[in-house]
Design a protein around this motif. Structure first.
Motif, PDB file in Angstrom:
ATOM      1  N   ILE A 144      -4.579  -3.885 -11.354  1.00 46.61           N
ATOM      2  CA  ILE A 144      -5.389  -2.688 -11.603  1.00 46.61           C
ATOM      3  C   ILE A 144      -6.253  -2.370 -10.384  1.00 46.61           C
ATOM      4  N   ARG A 145      -6.826  -3.408  -9.777  1.00 48.34           N
ATOM      5  CA  ARG A 145      -7.647  -3.212  -8.578  1.00 48.34           C
ATOM      6  C   ARG A 145      -6.816  -2.580  -7.451  1.00 48.34           C
ATOM      7  N   ARG A 146      -5.603  -3.092  -7.297  1.00 44.05           N
ATOM      8  CA  ARG A 146      -4.720  -2.571  -6.248  1.00 44.05           C
ATOM      9  C   ARG A 146      -4.371  -1.107  -6.506  1.00 44.05           C
ATOM     10  N   THR A 147      -4.070  -0.778  -7.764  1.00 41.69           N
ATOM     11  CA  THR A 147      -3.748   0.603  -8.127  1.00 41.69           C
ATOM     12  C   THR A 147      -4.945   1.516  -7.917  1.00 41.69           C
ATOM     13  N   THR A 148      -6.127   1.044  -8.288  1.00 46.16           N
ATOM     14  CA  THR A 148      -7.348   1.834  -8.109  1.00 46.16           C
ATOM     15  C   THR A 148      -7.607   2.121  -6.639  1.00 46.16           C
ATOM     16  N   ASN A 149      -7.425   1.117  -5.791  1.00 46.98           N
ATOM     17  CA  ASN A 149      -7.615   1.316  -4.352  1.00 46.98           C
ATOM     18  C   ASN A 149      -6.625   2.332  -3.790  1.00 46.98           C
ATOM     19  N   THR A 150      -5.384   2.280  -4.289  1.00 49.86           N
ATOM     20  CA  THR A 150      -4.366   3.233  -3.846  1.00 49.86           C
ATOM     21  C   THR A 150      -4.749   4.655  -4.230  1.00 49.86           C
ATOM     22  N   MET A 151      -5.229   4.829  -5.454  1.00 49.32           N
ATOM     23  CA  MET A 151      -5.655   6.151  -5.907  1.00 49.32           C
ATOM     24  C   MET A 151      -6.833   6.654  -5.088  1.00 49.32           C
ATOM     25  N   ALA A 152      -7.766   5.775  -4.774  1.00 49.34           N
ATOM     26  CA  ALA A 152      -8.924   6.167  -3.966  1.00 49.34           C
ATOM     27  C   ALA A 152      -8.487   6.599  -2.567  1.00 49.34           C
ATOM     28  N   ASP A 153      -7.512   5.899  -1.996  1.00 42.06           N
ATOM     29  CA  ASP A 153      -7.017   6.264  -0.673  1.00 42.06           C
ATOM     30  C   ASP A 153      -6.414   7.666  -0.676  1.00 42.06           C
ATOM     31  N   LEU A 154      -5.696   8.010  -1.754  1.00 41.28           N
ATOM     32  CA  LEU A 154      -5.079   9.329  -1.845  1.00 41.28           C
ATOM     33  C   LEU A 154      -6.125  10.436  -1.870  1.00 41.28           C
ATOM     34  N   VAL A 155      -7.283  10.116  -2.425  1.00 39.80           N
ATOM     35  CA  VAL A 155      -8.347  11.112  -2.546  1.00 39.80           C
ATOM     36  C   VAL A 155      -9.207  11.185  -1.290  1.00 39.80           C
ATOM     37  N   PHE A 156      -9.567  10.027  -0.731  1.00 42.74           N
ATOM     38  CA  PHE A 156     -10.583   9.989   0.310  1.00 42.74           C
ATOM     39  C   PHE A 156     -10.055   9.793   1.727  1.00 42.74           C
ATOM     40  N   SER A 157      -8.821   9.339   1.898  1.00 41.11           N
ATOM     41  CA  SER A 157      -8.301   9.066   3.242  1.00 41.11           C
ATOM     42  C   SER A 157      -7.334  10.159   3.684  1.00 41.11           C
ATOM     43  N   ASP A 158      -7.322  10.447   5.002  1.00 42.32           N
ATOM     44  CA  ASP A 158      -6.335  11.395   5.514  1.00 42.32           C
ATOM     45  C   ASP A 158      -5.000  10.677   5.674  1.00 42.32           C
ATOM     46  N   VAL A 159      -3.964  11.449   5.973  1.00 41.46           N
ATOM     47  CA  VAL A 159      -2.613  10.862   6.034  1.00 41.46           C
ATOM     48  C   VAL A 159      -2.491   9.789   7.114  1.00 41.46           C
ATOM     49  N   PRO A 160      -2.951  10.017   8.346  1.00 40.37           N
ATOM     50  CA  PRO A 160      -2.855   8.943   9.350  1.00 40.37           C
ATOM     51  C   PRO A 160      -3.561   7.665   8.908  1.00 40.37           C
ATOM     52  N   GLY A 161      -4.699   7.808   8.231  1.00 36.63           N
ATOM     53  CA  GLY A 161      -5.407   6.631   7.736  1.00 36.63           C
ATOM     54  C   GLY A 161      -4.591   5.879   6.699  1.00 36.63           C
ATOM     55  N   ARG A 162      -3.930   6.632   5.817  1.00 32.01           N
ATOM     56  CA  ARG A 162      -3.102   5.990   4.785  1.00 32.01           C
ATOM     57  C   ARG A 162      -1.874   5.335   5.397  1.00 32.01           C
ATOM     58  N   VAL A 163      -1.303   5.973   6.416  1.00 31.88           N
ATOM     59  CA  VAL A 163      -0.144   5.381   7.098  1.00 31.88           C
ATOM     60  C   VAL A 163      -0.549   4.077   7.786  1.00 31.88           C
ATOM     61  N   ALA A 164      -1.691   4.088   8.466  1.00 26.26           N
ATOM     62  CA  ALA A 164      -2.171   2.873   9.128  1.00 26.26           C
ATOM     63  C   ALA A 164      -2.384   1.754   8.118  1.00 26.26           C
ATOM     64  N   LYS A 165      -2.992   2.099   6.987  1.00 28.14           N
ATOM     65  CA  LYS A 165      -3.247   1.088   5.963  1.00 28.14           C
ATOM     66  C   LYS A 165      -1.944   0.565   5.363  1.00 28.14           C
ATOM     67  N   ALA A 166      -0.960   1.445   5.166  1.00 28.76           N
ATOM     68  CA  ALA A 166       0.334   1.023   4.624  1.00 28.76           C
ATOM     69  C   ALA A 166       1.041   0.064   5.572  1.00 28.76           C
ATOM     70  N   ILE A 167       0.988   0.351   6.876  1.00 27.00           N
ATOM     71  CA  ILE A 167       1.616  -0.534   7.856  1.00 27.00           C
ATOM     72  C   ILE A 167       0.960  -1.909   7.832  1.00 27.00           C
ATOM     73  N   LEU A 168      -0.374  -1.924   7.759  1.00 25.19           N
ATOM     74  CA  LEU A 168      -1.090  -3.197   7.711  1.00 25.19           C
ATOM     75  C   LEU A 168      -0.749  -3.980   6.445  1.00 25.19           C
ATOM     76  N   ASP A 169      -0.667  -3.281   5.316  1.00 21.75           N
ATOM     77  CA  ASP A 169      -0.336  -3.950   4.049  1.00 21.75           C
ATOM     78  C   ASP A 169       1.078  -4.509   4.093  1.00 21.75           C
ATOM     79  N   LEU A 170       2.027  -3.713   4.585  1.00 23.01           N
ATOM     80  CA  LEU A 170       3.400  -4.195   4.705  1.00 23.01           C
ATOM     81  C   LEU A 170       3.479  -5.364   5.689  1.00 23.01           C
ATOM     82  N   GLY A 171       2.675  -5.288   6.753  1.00 20.79           N
ATOM     83  CA  GLY A 171       2.651  -6.384   7.714  1.00 20.79           C
ATOM     84  C   GLY A 171       2.102  -7.667   7.124  1.00 20.79           C
ATOM     85  N   HIS A 172       1.059  -7.527   6.298  1.00 19.86           N
ATOM     86  CA  HIS A 172       0.469  -8.708   5.646  1.00 19.86           C
ATOM     87  C   HIS A 172       1.465  -9.369   4.711  1.00 19.86           C
ATOM     88  N   ARG A 173       2.285  -8.571   4.029  1.00 20.85           N
ATOM     89  CA  ARG A 173       3.194  -9.100   3.015  1.00 20.85           C
ATOM     90  C   ARG A 173       4.563  -9.479   3.560  1.00 20.85           C
TER      91      ARG A 173
END
Length: 237
Positions: A144-173
């Motif tokens: 639920i925490r992960r889903t909530t953070n994703t929803m917050a990113d869609l609202v508050f972050s611009d696309v480049p910011g979300r792309v950067a965060k997605a790359i980091l998350d994929l890199g971590h995993r």
């Protein structure tokens, strides 16, 4: 969907990977082993579907090898990627707590091994291990925490910011250190990466090209090489 024997040489290694899942977080070794012993091992081929959206479900899975895409189909037929699940991740866990139609489709990206946990098995096990309920609640809370953070990113972050965060998350995993930098073999198309961050393919491609021109990353089909994770981290904020 063949079932492999439990007594294979990889059983100990796979048990260790299972124990890395939030499902088993905080459990003592004896409790974890008693539950794992009741979980059938399943092997899936690349391209195989584990379950479809709308299927009745009362079984969850834990990934110990490979990757699984979770996707949902819109009314106009377009598919939306909800997540990419890897080792230790739970798939379809809502069905063991609230049995009903599946909300997404689970599709195997590469040859994978998952352990299956039916609701009936979990219910019977919990009857004998009532104190373990808190671990399952923690696992659900983390999702639920992960889903909530994703929803917050869609609202508050611009696309480049979300792309950067997605790359980091994929890199971590899924990232591996190679030749002094991290190589992330995620197996996603650029369209799927765009779906993952909730943006158009064109906008995501523009962000990736910008990062590459700055020397932060290098983009390939199904993978990305990360040279400047700190720059991406700063851009994701």
């Amino acid at each position: 969907m063949p079932e492999a024997p439990q007594g294979s040489a990889n059983t100990t290694r796979e048990e260790q990977l299972l124990r890395s899942s939030p499902l088993f977080g905080g459990m003592d070794a004896a409790s974890a082993r008693s539950l794992i012993a009741q979980m059938p091992r399943r092997e899936f081929s690349k391209g195989e579907t584990i379950f479809n959206e709308g299927d009745e479900g009362d079984v969850m899975y834990v990934v110990v090898k490979g990757k699984v895409k979770l996707a949902r189909t819109a009314r106009d037929g377009r598919e939306n990627l909800l997540g990419l699940m890897g080792v230790g991740d739970m798939v379809g866990e809502l069905s063991v707590f609230d049995p009903g139609p599946r909300l997404s489709r689970a599709h195997v990206v590469e040859e994978s091994v998952l352990y299956e946990l039916p609701k009936a098995t979990l219910d019977a096990w919990l009857d004998e291990h009532l104190d373990m309920s808190r671990h399952l609640l923690r696992a659900l809370a983390q999702r639920i925490r992960r889903t909530t953070n994703t929803m917050a990113d869609l609202v508050f972050s611009d696309v480049p910011g979300r792309v950067a965060k997605a790359i980091l998350d994929l890199g971590h995993r899924f990232g591996r250190m190679e030749r002094g930098h991290v190589t992330v073999r995620h197996g996603l198309t650029q369209e799927e990466l765009a779906q993952l961050v909730g943006a158009s393919r064109e906008t995501v491609n523009k962000a990736l090209a910008d990062f590459a021109s700055r020397g932060w990353i290098d983009v390939h089909i199904g993978s990305v090489e990360v040279y400047e994770p700190d720059r991406l981290r700063a851009r994701s904020r």
